[in-house]
Design a protein around this motif. Structure first.
Motif: not given
Length: 437
Positions: A217, A221, A224, A277, A280-281, A293, A296, A355, A358
């Protein structure tokens, strides 16, 4: 709590400045490399170098503090951090940046050790819990403020490097002018790998996965968030919301942890975290990303303290300083591997694969952490041990156990003295049973 902050304001303020600079630097480097089109793999390598430096810095810190004392060790470490940070402005070579990140990691661990040993020395037994909680609070606050700097200075430039260097230099001032007494000399705590692997495998697995998640992260992140269309200003908000949610989650998680089965909480956390996760992807809407997030952060930043509490439930009081060293190494290994694996997947499958990685990491906990496997054979008499907030990003050292109220100060002192006595005893060459392994 206000009186505790007043009593330790100089040490807390140094910690705040350190973490503000560290949090800003990690995100800035990720965004800078992303904007320059540098491979995601190099972003992972830089974060790995930092965490490797943090783990190695524990050994360096013990030796340095023993040789020159606490203030000189802190000053020397801060000097190395400041020079290394400024070195990022002199070159754009990622190979040089990798070495600089490693140096920052080593030196910052030395600084953590100075601050934590100082807090432990000065904290009375009745205020140890508040001192520990205050230390974790300023840690989260510093990391969050470092992200918010990007909202006020959205244009990536050398000004960010200068600001980080200023924080690294200014954190010297409170420590250098403090009127508090210097702490006692330090003695390194050995690792008891076999003991802890056999006794607390589920807690160690959770710590390792937390390292995978949080190392990835912090390192990847920002790249990302940038890749899905967030500008620098909103990337700072994205990171700050995640860290802030992690801070807010500490106390509710602690309240539940002291009343429910901790291994079950870790398993449920991992199930929900895997789902979040994956969402989020799949989701690229900025408004939805902030909500996801935040969720998360609520879950990812509570895995580490839940695992620490579970481990302490099954480890005797006199072994908890050794446990802290073991947890540090385990988290550090995870945090070193995570950015590398995550960056490779991002390179192959695109930014959302971070993610997905993750989600796969947290899914491991769903399989590995099973409440029915906790036999209670080594459960200590005072279990469940009080839950304590924890940053879970290696913003601490093996000495963090010393300011943890779950560890009795006299037990720590007696253990350290016993280690010194054992090391100073001559070896009897005729008696193999008493010969050190």
């Amino acid at each position: 709590m206000p009186s505790t902050f007043a009593s330790f304001s100089s040490l807390y303020f140094s910690t705040l400045l350190m973490l503000l600079g560290s949090g800003l630097l990690s995100t800035y480097l990720g965004l800078r490399l992303s904007a320059a089109g540098v491979s995601e793999i190099w972003m992972g390598v830089l974060m790995t170098a930092y965490y490797v430096g943090l783990v190695m810095g524990a050994s360096v810190g013990h030796r340095l503090i023993a040789q020159v004392g606490h203030i000189r060790a802190f000053v020397a470490s801060a000097g190395v951090v400041t020079a290394s940070v400024l070195g990022h402005a002199l070159t754009s070579s990622v190979e040089v940046w990798m070495v600089l990140r490693w140096l920052v990691g080593v030196a910052m661990m030395c600084q953590y050790m100075v601050l934590e040993s100082w807090l432990n020395e000065q904290a009375e037994s009745h205020q140890r819990g508040r001192v520990f909680a205050g230390y974790m609070l300023v840690t989260f606050l510093g990391l969050g403020l470092g992200q918010l700097v990007l909202t006020m200075m959205p244009e990536l430039s050398v000004r960010h490097i200068i600001l980080v260097a200023m924080c690294s230099s200014l954190c010297l001032v409170p420590v250098a002018v403090t009127k508090r007494l210097h702490p006692a000399p330090l003695h390194p705590a050995p690792l008891e790998i076999r003991l802890f692997v056999k006794r607390i495998p589920q807690a160690l697995a959770t710590i390792g996965v937390a390292g995978l998640l949080l190392g990835s992260f912090y390192g990847l992140a920002p790249a990302y968030a940038s890749s899905v269309g967030l500008d620098t200003e909103h990337v700072g908000v994205y990171m700050a919301v995640t860290i802030g949610a992690g801070l807010v989650a500490q106390w509710p998680a602690g309240w539940l942890s002291d009343r429910l089965d901790r291994s079950r909480m870790i398993q449920v956390n991992a199930v929900i975290l895997t789902t979040i996760a994956l969402l989020i992807a799949l989701v690229a809407w900025p408004q939805m990303l902030l909500l996801l997030t935040a969720l998360f952060g609520l879950l990812a930043f509570t895995l580490y303290p839940l695992a620490v509490a579970l481990a302490n439930d099954h480890v005797e009081q006199e072994e908890r300083v050794l446990l802290s060293a073991m947890l540090l190494v385990t988290f550090g290994l995870g945090a070193s591997i995570g950015p590398l694996l995550g960056s490779v997947l991002m390179k192959v499958g695109g930014a959302p694969m971070l993610y997905v990685f993750m989600a796969c990491s947290s899914l491991l906990l769903v399989v590995v952490v099973r409440p029915e496997r906790v036999t209670g054979k080594h459960l200590v008499d005072e279990a469940p041990i009080q839950f304590m907030p924890a940053a879970g990003n290696l913003a601490s050292s093996p000495l963090a156990a010393a300011i943890d109220p779950r560890v009795d100060e006299q037990v720590v002192i007696d253990q350290m003295q016993e280690e010194v006595d054992v090391q100073s005893q001559p070896v009897d060459e005729e008696d193999d049973d008493h010969r050190p392994a």
